[in-house]
Write a protein that holds these residues in place. Structure first.
Motif, PDB file in Angstrom:
ATOM      1  N   ASN A   1      -5.317  27.641  -4.086  1.00 44.69           N
ATOM      2  CA  ASN A   1      -4.572  28.286  -3.019  1.00 44.69           C
ATOM      3  C   ASN A   1      -4.173  27.233  -1.991  1.00 44.69           C
ATOM      4  OD1 ASN A   1      -4.542  30.856  -4.002  1.00 44.69           O
ATOM      5  ND2 ASN A   1      -6.452  31.456  -3.031  1.00 44.69           N
ATOM      6  N   VAL A   2      -3.044  26.629  -2.240  1.00 50.31           N
ATOM      7  CA  VAL A   2      -2.528  25.583  -1.372  1.00 50.31           C
ATOM      8  C   VAL A   2      -1.171  26.021  -0.855  1.00 50.31           C
ATOM      9  CG1 VAL A   2      -1.806  23.173  -1.205  1.00 50.31           C
ATOM     10  CG2 VAL A   2      -3.771  23.801  -2.644  1.00 50.31           C
ATOM     11  N   GLY A   3      -1.039  26.052   0.477  1.00 54.31           N
ATOM     12  CA  GLY A   3       0.231  26.411   1.084  1.00 54.31           C
ATOM     13  C   GLY A   3       1.025  25.172   1.458  1.00 54.31           C
TER      14      GLY A   3
ATOM     15  N   LEU B   1      -6.599  41.977  -5.764  1.00 57.35           N
ATOM     16  CA  LEU B   1      -6.173  41.603  -4.423  1.00 57.35           C
ATOM     17  C   LEU B   1      -5.726  40.142  -4.426  1.00 57.35           C
ATOM     18  CD1 LEU B   1      -9.053  43.281  -2.399  1.00 57.35           C
ATOM     19  CD2 LEU B   1      -6.759  44.166  -2.796  1.00 57.35           C
ATOM     20  N   SER B   2      -4.655  39.863  -3.738  1.00 53.09           N
ATOM     21  CA  SER B   2      -4.119  38.506  -3.710  1.00 53.09           C
ATOM     22  C   SER B   2      -4.763  37.719  -2.581  1.00 53.09           C
ATOM     23  CB  SER B   2      -2.599  38.536  -3.521  1.00 53.09           C
ATOM     24  OG  SER B   2      -1.984  39.206  -4.596  1.00 53.09           O
ATOM     25  N   ASP B   3      -5.335  36.592  -2.938  1.00 48.65           N
ATOM     26  CA  ASP B   3      -5.814  35.651  -1.928  1.00 48.65           C
ATOM     27  C   ASP B   3      -4.664  34.692  -1.655  1.00 48.65           C
ATOM     28  OD1 ASP B   3      -7.233  34.129  -0.201  1.00 48.65           O
ATOM     29  OD2 ASP B   3      -8.401  33.087  -1.744  1.00 48.65           O
ATOM     30  N   LEU B   4      -3.854  35.032  -0.653  1.00 50.07           N
ATOM     31  CA  LEU B   4      -2.638  34.267  -0.400  1.00 50.07           C
ATOM     32  C   LEU B   4      -2.971  32.864   0.077  1.00 50.07           C
ATOM     33  CD1 LEU B   4      -0.534  37.015   1.410  1.00 50.07           C
ATOM     34  CD2 LEU B   4      -0.482  36.360  -1.009  1.00 50.07           C
ATOM     35  N   ALA B   5      -2.108  31.960  -0.299  1.00 52.44           N
ATOM     36  CA  ALA B   5      -2.246  30.584   0.178  1.00 52.44           C
ATOM     37  C   ALA B   5      -1.956  30.527   1.678  1.00 52.44           C
ATOM     38  CB  ALA B   5      -1.294  29.681  -0.578  1.00 52.44           C
ATOM     39  N   PRO B   6      -2.475  29.527   2.371  1.00 50.79           N
ATOM     40  CA  PRO B   6      -2.204  29.408   3.807  1.00 50.79           C
ATOM     41  C   PRO B   6      -0.703  29.311   4.089  1.00 50.79           C
ATOM     42  CG  PRO B   6      -3.999  27.961   3.162  1.00 50.79           C
ATOM     43  CD  PRO B   6      -3.421  28.495   1.906  1.00 50.79           C
ATOM     44  N   GLN B   7      -0.307  29.887   5.209  1.00 48.19           N
ATOM     45  CA  GLN B   7       1.082  29.774   5.675  1.00 48.19           C
ATOM     46  C   GLN B   7       1.197  28.515   6.538  1.00 48.19           C
ATOM     47  OE1 GLN B   7       3.567  32.044   4.781  1.00 48.19           O
ATOM     48  NE2 GLN B   7       1.942  32.781   3.392  1.00 48.19           N
ATOM     49  N   VAL B   8       2.081  27.621   6.138  1.00 47.85           N
ATOM     50  CA  VAL B   8       2.188  26.318   6.811  1.00 47.85           C
ATOM     51  C   VAL B   8       3.629  26.148   7.320  1.00 47.85           C
ATOM     52  CG1 VAL B   8       1.784  23.839   6.606  1.00 47.85           C
ATOM     53  CG2 VAL B   8       0.472  25.435   5.192  1.00 47.85           C
TER      54      VAL B   8
ATOM     55  N   GLN C   1     -10.429  28.196   1.469  1.00 50.45           N
ATOM     56  CA  GLN C   1     -11.784  27.951   0.982  1.00 50.45           C
ATOM     57  C   GLN C   1     -12.029  28.465  -0.440  1.00 50.45           C
ATOM     58  OE1 GLN C   1     -14.914  28.408   4.221  1.00 50.45           O
ATOM     59  NE2 GLN C   1     -13.351  29.873   4.893  1.00 50.45           N
ATOM     60  N   ASN C   2     -11.033  29.082  -1.052  1.00 51.50           N
ATOM     61  CA  ASN C   2     -11.209  29.635  -2.402  1.00 51.50           C
ATOM     62  C   ASN C   2     -11.205  28.506  -3.418  1.00 51.50           C
ATOM     63  OD1 ASN C   2     -11.274  31.117  -4.722  1.00 51.50           O
ATOM     64  ND2 ASN C   2      -9.608  32.506  -4.147  1.00 51.50           N
ATOM     65  N   ALA C   3     -12.414  28.113  -3.858  1.00 47.23           N
ATOM     66  CA  ALA C   3     -12.513  26.990  -4.779  1.00 47.23           C
ATOM     67  C   ALA C   3     -12.099  27.355  -6.190  1.00 47.23           C
ATOM     68  CB  ALA C   3     -13.948  26.454  -4.796  1.00 47.23           C
ATOM     69  N   SER C   4     -12.129  28.692  -6.546  1.00 46.35           N
ATOM     70  CA  SER C   4     -11.798  29.091  -7.906  1.00 46.35           C
ATOM     71  C   SER C   4     -10.304  29.160  -8.165  1.00 46.35           C
ATOM     72  CB  SER C   4     -12.414  30.466  -8.211  1.00 46.35           C
ATOM     73  OG  SER C   4     -11.884  31.453  -7.340  1.00 46.35           O
ATOM     74  N   ALA C   5      -9.504  29.071  -7.140  1.00 44.17           N
ATOM     75  CA  ALA C   5      -8.047  29.133  -7.312  1.00 44.17           C
ATOM     76  C   ALA C   5      -7.401  28.055  -6.457  1.00 44.17           C
ATOM     77  CB  ALA C   5      -7.513  30.511  -6.920  1.00 44.17           C
TER      78      ALA C   5
ATOM     79  N   ALA D   1      -0.849  26.118  10.744  1.00 44.76           N
ATOM     80  CA  ALA D   1      -1.219  26.755   9.473  1.00 44.76           C
ATOM     81  C   ALA D   1      -2.134  27.930   9.773  1.00 44.76           C
ATOM     82  CB  ALA D   1      -1.909  25.772   8.539  1.00 44.76           C
ATOM     83  N   THR D   2      -1.961  29.021   9.013  1.00 43.40           N
ATOM     84  CA  THR D   2      -2.797  30.218   9.177  1.00 43.40           C
ATOM     85  C   THR D   2      -3.255  30.697   7.790  1.00 43.40           C
ATOM     86  OG1 THR D   2      -0.848  31.659   9.111  1.00 43.40           O
ATOM     87  CG2 THR D   2      -1.623  30.942  11.282  1.00 43.40           C
ATOM     88  N   ASP D   3      -4.485  31.277   7.749  1.00 44.20           N
ATOM     89  CA  ASP D   3      -5.018  31.842   6.503  1.00 44.20           C
ATOM     90  C   ASP D   3      -5.980  32.959   6.863  1.00 44.20           C
ATOM     91  OD1 ASP D   3      -5.314  31.418   3.429  1.00 44.20           O
ATOM     92  OD2 ASP D   3      -7.361  31.629   4.174  1.00 44.20           O
ATOM     93  N   ARG D   4      -6.017  34.007   6.023  1.00 42.95           N
ATOM     94  CA  ARG D   4      -6.839  35.173   6.310  1.00 42.95           C
ATOM     95  C   ARG D   4      -8.318  34.828   6.380  1.00 42.95           C
ATOM     96  NH1 ARG D   4      -7.475  40.447   2.305  1.00 42.95           N
ATOM     97  NH2 ARG D   4      -8.943  41.612   3.613  1.00 42.95           N
ATOM     98  N   PHE D   5      -8.751  33.906   5.509  1.00 40.94           N
ATOM     99  CA  PHE D   5     -10.164  33.568   5.439  1.00 40.94           C
ATOM    100  C   PHE D   5     -10.470  32.155   5.946  1.00 40.94           C
ATOM    101  CE2 PHE D   5      -9.434  36.579   1.888  1.00 40.94           C
ATOM    102  CZ  PHE D   5     -10.125  37.652   2.425  1.00 40.94           C
TER     103      PHE D   5
END
Length: 575
Positions: free
Chosen positions: A510-512, A407-414, A504-508, A438-442
């Motif tokens: 994920n910067v938008g 599953l893709s943890d998408l970067a925030p939409q900015v 909040q995904n520290a392992s990747a 900016a929006t993000d699923r998590f």
């Protein structure tokens, strides 16, 4: 107290003892020697026949099946031990076959009833074993002995030794000698080699055809296809035979054809093997020793599943997955659990991307179950295969690939909502209004305004993000260029800026990123001219809009008149 006269009376009252007959003793000794000789001869003949038969059988089996060195050594030493034991048994007859005088006497009297117990009585009277009536005259005892001696001269004690057992053993020995002699004559060219091989020499048996390579015992899975290949030298027939005997008792003979492009190679293919079997090949006059193929069921995957635990920041509960639905979230943990069709000795997952393997721990309480935990990586897994080995050593051959989707943890939409123009003109000490969302699923964890100058230097300014990592973030910044940009800006310089937001995904990472806008630094005069020009453009746009409205009204009036006919009244201005 007894007086000497009383003692002499007691001695004279003791029963008399008969004399020992030398003639009887010689006859008994002759019978004894004959009994021992016949028994010794019988046993020696049997032991010799056994030793020769074992040696001949070993060489015959070696000639038929070309026994391996280990089997020949084992058979040789086992046969030698048996032959030595038989010879020891034969020589033991010199002791065990001996009979005492009384036994032989009874044997003689059973053979010759004319003795009428006088022979055994004479022996027992001489030894003092027989009871003699008190006061019996010694003449009576001597008379018994003399009568026994007389019968002895007319009798042949040696007749009690039956030679038939020794004769039969001698005939058996002669038969074995004849068989061995015939075999040695027929195989006189092979005999020296067979004898040397029986003694442990590593020599090849000369034949018209020699099988130089053949399959040995093997273990296969039930339902497998078994390929059997044989290599031969010498006289090579066009066809050969493969004899197959199944465990259920069914036998079949297959024809093996010599491969045209590989002389001396014979092949047989047994498809879908249902059970264990033994086989041996016959190529001309050469035969392979029987070899066993053990067919065992291969372990299979009876059930498979995975339980996904998500990273804490997602707030998602654990979920269960089945084959075809292995959609895993990076950064979480997936515990794979499988149940096999048999108790396992080893199990592992082999991932097709990267070639990594994940061993599964076997449950001691239920060896058919195994499990392993996998930290879901960020890179693509693709899928995996399962390799099993049961406690009988059988391995699985299931080539199924179980697909894994990450599953893709998408970067925030900015997005920057203001300014809307790609490039704005600003002065060195201007303040720029920047609005963004900016929006993000998590949830958005942080946001920054970043810029890049023409000389390559960069800068950033942290933006306010409410606590709790909002899933939607809206903000506005009054950006003071003079205060935030080190060293200030120079007129004629162009500054590129954008908004970035991280989840909040520290392992990747994920910067938008938003789109990139530019600020062109100009003089105040140029900025005023730009503002006037933009105002004029706005007024011009308003005038054009008014003219367009008037043209639309006239067109509408014409349409209404055309629809109402020549007498249609013209609309009033209010209409």
């Amino acid at each position: 107290m007894d007086t000497p006269q009383a003692q002499r009376a007691e001695v004279s009252a003791a029963p008399p003892r008969a004399r020992r007959s030398r003639a009887i003793a010689r006859s008994l000794a002759a019978a004894r020697r004959r009994l021992v000789g016949f028994e010794f001869a019988r046993r020696l003949a049997l032991a010799s026949a056994l030793a020769l038969a074992l040696a001949g059988a070993l060489m015959l089996a070696d000639w038929l099946f070309e026994l391996p060195l280990g089997a020949r050594r084992t058979t040789f030493w086992s046969g030698a031990a048996l032959a030595v034991a038989a010879l020891a048994w034969a020589f033991s007859a010199l002791v065990t076959a001996r009979r005492d005088d009384e036994e032989i006497a009874l044997m003689v009297e059973r053979r010759e009833p004319a003795f009428d117990s006088r022979l055994i009585s004479a022996i027992q009277f001489a030894r003092g074993k027989a009871a003699v009536p008190a006061g019996a005259p010694s003449a009576m005892l001597h008379s018994v002995v003399e009568e026994a001696e007389g019968s002895t001269r007319r009798s042949t004690f040696t007749a009690v030794a039956d030679p038939r057992g020794a004769s039969r053993a001698a005939l058996a020995l002669l038969a074995v000698l004849a068989a061995c002699g015939l075999g040695a004559f027929l195989g006189r060219g092979l005999l020296p080699v067979l004898v040397q091989r029986a003694l442990g020499a590593d020599l090849a048996i000369p034949r018209e055809t020699r099988i130089v390579d053949s399959p040995g015992p093997m273990r296969v899975g039930v339902g497998d296809t078994v390929d059997l290949a044989f290599a031969a030298e010498g006289v090579l027939p066009a066809e050969a035979e493969l004899e197959v005997s199944y465990q259920s008792g069914r036998d079949e003979t297959l024809t093996m054809v010599q491969a045209g492009d590989r002389p001396g190679r014979y092949f047989a293919v047994l498809e879908d093997v249902p059970e264990s079997f033994t086989f041996r090949a016959r190529i001309n006059d050469a035969t392979t020793p029987p070899a066993e193929v053990t067919a065992l069921p291969r372990p299979e995957v009876a059930s498979l599943g995975a339980r996904q635990t998500y990273p804490a920041f997602t707030g998602l509960p654990p979920s269960d997955h089945a084959p075809g639905d292995f959609a895993l979230f990076p950064g979480g943990e997936a515990v794979f659990t499988l149940t096999a069709s048999a108790p396992l000795a080893e199990a592992k997952l082999a991932f097709i991307d990267g070639g990594t393997e994940l061993p599964l721990a076997i449950d001691p309480a239920d060896p058919s179950r195994a499990s392993a935990a996998l930290r879901v990586p960020e890179e693509e897994l693709g899928g995996f295969t399962i390799a099993l080995r049961d406690r009988q050593g059988m391995e699985s051959i299931d080539g199924s690939v179980y697909r894994v989707t990450l599953l893709s943890d998408l970067a925030p939409q900015v997005r920057i909502t203001y300014p809307r123009r790609t490039e704005e003109l600003v002065t060195r000490r201007a303040r720029v209004r920047v609005a963004y969302e900016a929006t993000d699923r998590f949830g958005v964890a942080s946001a920054n305004l970043r810029w890049l100058r023409e000389d390559g230097s960069e800068g950033e300014l942290a933006l306010d993000v409410p606590g709790g990592a909002p899933k939607a973030l809206e903000g506005e910044l009054d950006w003071d260029l003079a205060e935030t940009i080190e060293g200030g800006l120079e007129e004629g310089e162009t500054l590129t800026y954008w908004i970035e937001a991280a989840d909040q995904n520290a392992s990747a990472a994920n910067v938008g990123l938003s789109e990139r806008l530019r600020l062109a630094v100009v003089t105040p005069e140029e900025k005023r001219a730009d503002l006037l020009g933009r105002a004029s453009d706005a007024i011009g746009n308003v005038g054009e809009a008014t003219a367009d409205q008037e043209r639309l009204n006239r067109a509408l009036e014409q349409l209404l008149r055309a629809a109402g006919g020549p007498d249609a009244a013209a609309p009033t201005p209010d209409e």
